[in-house]
Design a protein around this motif. Sequence first.
Motif: not given
Lengths: 119, 119
Positions: B11-12, B15, B83, B86-87, B90, B93
């Motif tokens: 779930d976005e 995250l 994580l 990727n964070f 983005d 984020f």
Amino acid sequence: MNTDIFKALSDESRLRILNLLFRRELCVCELESILDMSQTNVSRHLNKLKYANMVLMTKKSKWAYYSINDQFIKENDHLIAYLKNNFSEDKDFVRDMKILISLEEDQALCSDSNIVKFV
Amino acid sequence: MNTDIFKALSDESRLRILNLLFRRELCVCELESILDMSQTNVSRHLNKLKYANMVLMTKKSKWAYYSINDQFIKENDHLIAYLKNNFSEDKDFVRDMKILISLEEDQALCSDSNIVKFV
DNA sequence: CTCTCATATTCATATATTTGAATATGTTAA
DNA sequence: TTAACATATTCAAATATATGAATATGAGAG
């Protein structure tokens, strides 16, 4: 951030499939047999993994062979390490793997023969 | 293998919450403000992360502070690396993180004052 | 004591996911 | 060409998940 990968991993059956595909490519009926799941369900789960770009499919005569997408492995090395680590520590997953290995030893996989061994 | 962690990550909003909690512990109303989400929803998502053992909660007078569970970090280092990687790549984020940092610089977090800055 | 604030929970509803059963498609073998 | 096989898809039903709105709880301020 895209949640498709985590959604694809949010199902025990799909994780069991990935565990086996990390060892080698397999067709639907082989997975069906090893995992004791219905053909419909194996096919559906594989489709979700394909949609998430985690596996690739290639047709070989009657059979549809699925394999881990190398590009996915390259682009997600930490996640792959996490998965392999957890797979190796889970007794159910180790049991699945043992079944696969014994089928390899017996040369009882579809790719070993024209004769269909899985019913 | 337990799929609870992957479900929690599917779930976005959750995250985005984890991304911020990796920097520091935060209370519900701070997350509500930074993420522009309803109080109800922030509370619900935090509860799911807590249920998955990924975050801890501690009460400080009126406020409920949530933080990353250190034990979870230690036991899931590859996943955490995945994580964080990727964070940081983005843009949404990164934007969330910038908002948090500017609140820190303005000393506008609940912990900086008894006066409630978030409405 | 009462009001306000921070948070959690409940209720109702919309949406997504899972799965068995049945069926469709395409391939190989007899 | 017909039958058996491998696979994908459709349909329907069950279950899970997400979320807005309203409400409950509990703490601190006045």
